[in-house]
Scaffold this motif. Sequence first.
Motif, PDB file in Angstrom:
ATOM      1  N   SER A   1       0.847  -1.185   0.000  1.00  0.00           N
ATOM      2  CA  SER A   1       0.000   0.000   0.000  1.00  0.00           C
ATOM      3  C   SER A   1       0.882   1.234   0.000  1.00  0.00           C
ATOM      4  O   SER A   1       2.063   1.171   0.350  1.00  0.00           O
ATOM      5  CB  SER A   1      -0.903   0.008   1.229  1.00  0.00           C
ATOM      6  OG  SER A   1      -0.118   0.148   2.395  1.00  0.00           O
ATOM      7  N   GLY A   2       0.313   2.384  -0.335  1.00  0.00           N
ATOM      8  CA  GLY A   2       1.075   3.613  -0.233  1.00  0.00           C
ATOM      9  C   GLY A   2       1.734   4.026  -1.530  1.00  0.00           C
ATOM     10  O   GLY A   2       2.040   3.202  -2.379  1.00  0.00           O
ATOM     11  N   ARG A   3       1.986   5.324  -1.640  1.00  0.00           N
ATOM     12  CA  ARG A   3       2.538   5.877  -2.870  1.00  0.00           C
ATOM     13  C   ARG A   3       4.056   5.868  -2.895  1.00  0.00           C
ATOM     14  O   ARG A   3       4.656   6.241  -3.879  1.00  0.00           O
ATOM     15  CB  ARG A   3       2.040   7.315  -3.041  1.00  0.00           C
ATOM     16  CG  ARG A   3       0.542   7.415  -3.260  1.00  0.00           C
ATOM     17  CD  ARG A   3       0.102   8.863  -3.330  1.00  0.00           C
ATOM     18  NE  ARG A   3       0.247   9.523  -2.046  1.00  0.00           N
ATOM     19  CZ  ARG A   3       0.007  10.807  -1.849  1.00  0.00           C
ATOM     20  NH1 ARG A   3      -0.348  11.572  -2.860  1.00  0.00           N
ATOM     21  NH2 ARG A   3       0.138  11.330  -0.649  1.00  0.00           N
ATOM     22  N   THR A   4       4.695   5.427  -1.807  1.00  0.00           N
ATOM     23  CA  THR A   4       6.145   5.497  -1.733  1.00  0.00           C
ATOM     24  C   THR A   4       6.819   4.183  -2.039  1.00  0.00           C
ATOM     25  O   THR A   4       8.015   4.036  -1.839  1.00  0.00           O
ATOM     26  CB  THR A   4       6.575   5.967  -0.337  1.00  0.00           C
ATOM     27  OG1 THR A   4       6.067   5.045   0.641  1.00  0.00           O
ATOM     28  CG2 THR A   4       6.060   7.364  -0.056  1.00  0.00           C
ATOM     29  N   PHE A   5       6.080   3.205  -2.525  1.00  0.00           N
ATOM     30  CA  PHE A   5       6.626   1.874  -2.776  1.00  0.00           C
ATOM     31  C   PHE A   5       7.874   1.942  -3.638  1.00  0.00           C
ATOM     32  O   PHE A   5       8.865   1.263  -3.373  1.00  0.00           O
ATOM     33  CB  PHE A   5       5.557   1.012  -3.448  1.00  0.00           C
ATOM     34  CG  PHE A   5       6.058  -0.337  -3.903  1.00  0.00           C
ATOM     35  CD1 PHE A   5       6.330  -0.580  -5.243  1.00  0.00           C
ATOM     36  CD2 PHE A   5       6.231  -1.363  -2.990  1.00  0.00           C
ATOM     37  CE1 PHE A   5       6.779  -1.809  -5.664  1.00  0.00           C
ATOM     38  CE2 PHE A   5       6.677  -2.600  -3.401  1.00  0.00           C
ATOM     39  CZ  PHE A   5       6.950  -2.836  -4.741  1.00  0.00           C
TER      40      PHE A   5
ATOM     41  N   VAL B   1      13.700 -12.616  -8.356  1.00  0.00           N
ATOM     42  CA  VAL B   1      12.947 -11.535  -7.734  1.00  0.00           C
ATOM     43  C   VAL B   1      12.749 -10.421  -8.762  1.00  0.00           C
ATOM     44  O   VAL B   1      13.657 -10.120  -9.551  1.00  0.00           O
ATOM     45  CB  VAL B   1      13.653 -11.008  -6.464  1.00  0.00           C
ATOM     46  CG1 VAL B   1      15.030 -10.458  -6.773  1.00  0.00           C
ATOM     47  CG2 VAL B   1      12.789  -9.970  -5.757  1.00  0.00           C
ATOM     48  N   SER B   2      11.567  -9.841  -8.749  1.00  0.00           N
ATOM     49  CA  SER B   2      11.276  -8.736  -9.662  1.00  0.00           C
ATOM     50  C   SER B   2      10.227  -7.836  -9.032  1.00  0.00           C
ATOM     51  O   SER B   2       9.632  -8.189  -8.008  1.00  0.00           O
ATOM     52  CB  SER B   2      10.776  -9.277 -11.017  1.00  0.00           C
ATOM     53  OG  SER B   2       9.572 -10.000 -10.850  1.00  0.00           O
ATOM     54  N   ARG B   3      10.027  -6.675  -9.631  1.00  0.00           N
ATOM     55  CA  ARG B   3       9.026  -5.754  -9.099  1.00  0.00           C
ATOM     56  C   ARG B   3       8.347  -5.011 -10.234  1.00  0.00           C
ATOM     57  O   ARG B   3       8.915  -4.820 -11.309  1.00  0.00           O
ATOM     58  CB  ARG B   3       9.675  -4.780  -8.120  1.00  0.00           C
ATOM     59  CG  ARG B   3      10.627  -3.799  -8.733  1.00  0.00           C
ATOM     60  CD  ARG B   3      11.386  -3.028  -7.651  1.00  0.00           C
ATOM     61  NE  ARG B   3      10.487  -2.208  -6.828  1.00  0.00           N
ATOM     62  CZ  ARG B   3      10.820  -1.741  -5.624  1.00  0.00           C
ATOM     63  NH1 ARG B   3      12.004  -2.022  -5.102  1.00  0.00           N
ATOM     64  NH2 ARG B   3       9.964  -0.996  -4.954  1.00  0.00           N
ATOM     65  N   ASP B   4       7.136  -4.594  -9.946  1.00  0.00           N
ATOM     66  CA  ASP B   4       6.370  -3.747 -10.855  1.00  0.00           C
ATOM     67  C   ASP B   4       5.925  -2.545 -10.043  1.00  0.00           C
ATOM     68  O   ASP B   4       4.953  -2.631  -9.277  1.00  0.00           O
ATOM     69  CB  ASP B   4       5.179  -4.524 -11.418  1.00  0.00           C
ATOM     70  CG  ASP B   4       4.419  -3.743 -12.476  1.00  0.00           C
ATOM     71  OD1 ASP B   4       4.507  -2.501 -12.493  1.00  0.00           O
ATOM     72  OD2 ASP B   4       3.719  -4.362 -13.277  1.00  0.00           O
ATOM     73  N   ASN B   5       6.631  -1.447 -10.187  1.00  0.00           N
ATOM     74  CA  ASN B   5       6.320  -0.267  -9.376  1.00  0.00           C
ATOM     75  C   ASN B   5       4.973   0.342  -9.736  1.00  0.00           C
ATOM     76  O   ASN B   5       4.340   0.990  -8.904  1.00  0.00           O
ATOM     77  CB  ASN B   5       7.434   0.769  -9.504  1.00  0.00           C
ATOM     78  CG  ASN B   5       8.686   0.375  -8.738  1.00  0.00           C
ATOM     79  OD1 ASN B   5       8.640  -0.482  -7.843  1.00  0.00           O
ATOM     80  ND2 ASN B   5       9.804   0.992  -9.062  1.00  0.00           N
ATOM     81  N   ALA B   6       4.527   0.130 -10.948  1.00  0.00           N
ATOM     82  CA  ALA B   6       3.211   0.638 -11.330  1.00  0.00           C
ATOM     83  C   ALA B   6       2.090  -0.093 -10.597  1.00  0.00           C
ATOM     84  O   ALA B   6       1.013   0.462 -10.399  1.00  0.00           O
ATOM     85  CB  ALA B   6       3.024   0.511 -12.838  1.00  0.00           C
ATOM     86  N   LYS B   7       2.372  -1.330 -10.221  1.00  0.00           N
ATOM     87  CA  LYS B   7       1.378  -2.135  -9.504  1.00  0.00           C
ATOM     88  C   LYS B   7       1.688  -2.253  -8.018  1.00  0.00           C
ATOM     89  O   LYS B   7       0.994  -2.976  -7.306  1.00  0.00           O
ATOM     90  CB  LYS B   7       1.301  -3.533 -10.122  1.00  0.00           C
ATOM     91  CG  LYS B   7       0.792  -3.555 -11.558  1.00  0.00           C
ATOM     92  CD  LYS B   7       0.687  -4.982 -12.087  1.00  0.00           C
ATOM     93  CE  LYS B   7       0.133  -5.002 -13.503  1.00  0.00           C
ATOM     94  NZ  LYS B   7       0.037  -6.387 -14.032  1.00  0.00           N
ATOM     95  N   ASN B   8       2.732  -1.578  -7.557  1.00  0.00           N
ATOM     96  CA  ASN B   8       3.115  -1.651  -6.141  1.00  0.00           C
ATOM     97  C   ASN B   8       3.280  -3.109  -5.694  1.00  0.00           C
ATOM     98  O   ASN B   8       2.825  -3.502  -4.601  1.00  0.00           O
ATOM     99  CB  ASN B   8       2.087  -0.959  -5.245  1.00  0.00           C
ATOM    100  CG  ASN B   8       2.276   0.537  -5.196  1.00  0.00           C
ATOM    101  OD1 ASN B   8       3.000   1.104  -6.006  1.00  0.00           O
ATOM    102  ND2 ASN B   8       1.634   1.194  -4.257  1.00  0.00           N
ATOM    103  N   THR B   9       3.928  -3.907  -6.512  1.00  0.00           N
ATOM    104  CA  THR B   9       4.034  -5.337  -6.226  1.00  0.00           C
ATOM    105  C   THR B   9       5.452  -5.840  -6.500  1.00  0.00           C
ATOM    106  O   THR B   9       6.079  -5.429  -7.483  1.00  0.00           O
ATOM    107  CB  THR B   9       3.036  -6.137  -7.076  1.00  0.00           C
ATOM    108  OG1 THR B   9       1.709  -5.660  -6.820  1.00  0.00           O
ATOM    109  CG2 THR B   9       3.082  -7.614  -6.734  1.00  0.00           C
ATOM    110  N   VAL B  10       5.908  -6.707  -5.628  1.00  0.00           N
ATOM    111  CA  VAL B  10       7.168  -7.407  -5.837  1.00  0.00           C
ATOM    112  C   VAL B  10       6.867  -8.903  -5.913  1.00  0.00           C
ATOM    113  O   VAL B  10       5.935  -9.390  -5.257  1.00  0.00           O
ATOM    114  CB  VAL B  10       8.176  -7.082  -4.713  1.00  0.00           C
ATOM    115  CG1 VAL B  10       7.674  -7.528  -3.360  1.00  0.00           C
ATOM    116  CG2 VAL B  10       9.537  -7.669  -5.022  1.00  0.00           C
ATOM    117  N   TYR B  11       7.647  -9.596  -6.720  1.00  0.00           N
ATOM    118  CA  TYR B  11       7.397 -11.009  -6.972  1.00  0.00           C
ATOM    119  C   TYR B  11       8.627 -11.843  -6.623  1.00  0.00           C
ATOM    120  O   TYR B  11       9.758 -11.365  -6.654  1.00  0.00           O
ATOM    121  CB  TYR B  11       7.070 -11.233  -8.450  1.00  0.00           C
ATOM    122  CG  TYR B  11       5.919 -10.402  -8.962  1.00  0.00           C
ATOM    123  CD1 TYR B  11       6.138  -9.204  -9.628  1.00  0.00           C
ATOM    124  CD2 TYR B  11       4.607 -10.811  -8.762  1.00  0.00           C
ATOM    125  CE1 TYR B  11       5.093  -8.429 -10.093  1.00  0.00           C
ATOM    126  CE2 TYR B  11       3.546 -10.052  -9.226  1.00  0.00           C
ATOM    127  CZ  TYR B  11       3.798  -8.860  -9.890  1.00  0.00           C
ATOM    128  OH  TYR B  11       2.757  -8.097 -10.350  1.00  0.00           O
TER     129      TYR B  11
END
Length: 126
Positions: A25-29, A70-80
């Motif tokens: 959550s949050g805009r600072t991810f 490990v990867s991330r999608d900052n547009a979705k605020n999600t890390v995988y």
Amino acid sequence: QVQLAESGGGLVQAGGSLRLSCAASGRTFSSYDMGWFRQAPGKEREFVAAVTWSGRSTYYADSVKGRFTVSRDNAKNTVYLQMNSLKSDDTAVYYCATRAPILGTSIRRSSDYRDWGQGTQVTVSS
């Protein structure tokens, strides 16, 4: 403070794959490094993998290198965390966590991580 929620855990046979997700959550991810840790019964929590805030750099424990990604999608605020070739030793509760980028410190150190999720159970049957 960032709230984190892991998902994707479950029971899988040795050699199988799972993909864990961690929604924030949050805009600072996008300003945080993100790490994955795990804790098996009777053992201390250990570092698994991490990705820097930009996604440009990734880090892995020797025990998972070549098997986990490990990867991330900052547009979705999600890390995988993509986990392949799973072994019984990978059985643990997996946690994601946030870390403010700190120059000169190790991204593998759990004490530098501030916000933690509730964890998701991964069980690998042999």
